[in-house]
Design a protein around this motif. Structure first.
Motif, PDB file in Angstrom:
ATOM      1  N   GLY A  25      24.848 -24.349 -16.726  1.00 51.76           N
ATOM      2  CA  GLY A  25      23.534 -24.164 -17.332  1.00 51.76           C
ATOM      3  C   GLY A  25      22.422 -24.589 -16.391  1.00 51.76           C
ATOM      4  N   ALA A  26      22.657 -25.666 -15.646  1.00 46.98           N
ATOM      5  CA  ALA A  26      21.667 -26.112 -14.663  1.00 46.98           C
ATOM      6  C   ALA A  26      21.478 -25.049 -13.587  1.00 46.98           C
ATOM      7  N   GLU A  27      22.582 -24.461 -13.130  1.00 46.42           N
ATOM      8  CA  GLU A  27      22.474 -23.378 -12.143  1.00 46.42           C
ATOM      9  C   GLU A  27      21.680 -22.213 -12.702  1.00 46.42           C
ATOM     10  N   MET A  28      21.906 -21.904 -13.951  1.00 50.05           N
ATOM     11  CA  MET A  28      21.190 -20.804 -14.593  1.00 50.05           C
ATOM     12  C   MET A  28      19.695 -21.094 -14.674  1.00 50.05           C
ATOM     13  N   ILE A  29      19.348 -22.303 -15.074  1.00 45.52           N
ATOM     14  CA  ILE A  29      17.932 -22.669 -15.177  1.00 45.52           C
ATOM     15  C   ILE A  29      17.260 -22.594 -13.809  1.00 45.52           C
ATOM     16  N   ILE A  30      17.918 -23.115 -12.797  1.00 46.23           N
ATOM     17  CA  ILE A  30      17.337 -23.076 -11.451  1.00 46.23           C
ATOM     18  C   ILE A  30      17.235 -21.634 -10.966  1.00 46.23           C
ATOM     19  N   ALA A  31      18.234 -20.802 -11.264  1.00 47.95           N
ATOM     20  CA  ALA A  31      18.166 -19.387 -10.888  1.00 47.95           C
ATOM     21  C   ALA A  31      16.993 -18.696 -11.590  1.00 47.95           C
ATOM     22  N   HIS A  32      16.749 -19.058 -12.847  1.00 49.05           N
ATOM     23  CA  HIS A  32      15.606 -18.502 -13.586  1.00 49.05           C
ATOM     24  C   HIS A  32      14.295 -18.852 -12.871  1.00 49.05           C
ATOM     25  N   GLU A  33      14.160 -20.106 -12.477  1.00 45.22           N
ATOM     26  CA  GLU A  33      12.934 -20.532 -11.784  1.00 45.22           C
ATOM     27  C   GLU A  33      12.819 -19.872 -10.415  1.00 45.22           C
ATOM     28  N   LEU A  34      13.948 -19.704  -9.718  1.00 47.84           N
ATOM     29  CA  LEU A  34      13.934 -18.949  -8.458  1.00 47.84           C
ATOM     30  C   LEU A  34      13.438 -17.529  -8.702  1.00 47.84           C
ATOM     31  N   GLY A  35      13.824 -16.977  -9.851  1.00 52.64           N
ATOM     32  CA  GLY A  35      13.365 -15.636 -10.212  1.00 52.64           C
ATOM     33  C   GLY A  35      11.850 -15.547 -10.282  1.00 52.64           C
ATOM     34  N   HIS A  36      11.213 -16.579 -10.819  1.00 49.19           N
ATOM     35  CA  HIS A  36       9.742 -16.575 -10.860  1.00 49.19           C
ATOM     36  C   HIS A  36       9.165 -16.538  -9.445  1.00 49.19           C
TER      37      HIS A  36
END
Length: 113
Positions: A25-36
């Protein structure tokens, strides 16, 4: 949170979330922010659609890292069920994550499949 500090792109992550969402989940959240960052959302008006695009990007990133769909959905527990002026509701966000995971090229291209 994705932001810029002194001209540097930064992601701020609250480690307390890891106890709730786990490592995937942490990887997913960080990937989401990288997406921004990747999709050039910073410094632009608030738009819930941008959250869906970042979710699709993150779903694509998880797929390209060889993670199963369940890992891409590991952070769902912290998503609000109801939409707000800045973020879509959980159901829409889950759909965007799944779409990015299913069609990673679209997610990488900052568009919803």
């Amino acid at each position: 949170m994705a932001t810029v500090v002194d001209g540097n792109r930064v992601i701020v992550y609250d480690r307390k979330l890891s106890a709730i969402v786990g490592a995937e989940g942490a990887e997913m959240i960080i990937a989401h922010e990288l997406g921004h960052h990747h999709c050039h959302h910073l410094g632009t008006p608030i738009d819930p659609h941008k959250e869906l695009v970042a979710d699709a990007f993150a779903g694509a990133a998880m797929k390209l890292m060889g993670m199963p769909l369940e890992a891409a959905l590991a952070a769902v527990a912290v998503l609000d069920k109801r939409p707000s002026p800045s973020h879509p509701g959980r159901q829409e966000r889950v759909a965007a994550i799944k779409a990015g995971w299913s069609e990673p090229e679209a997610g990488k291209a900052c568009r919803l499949p």
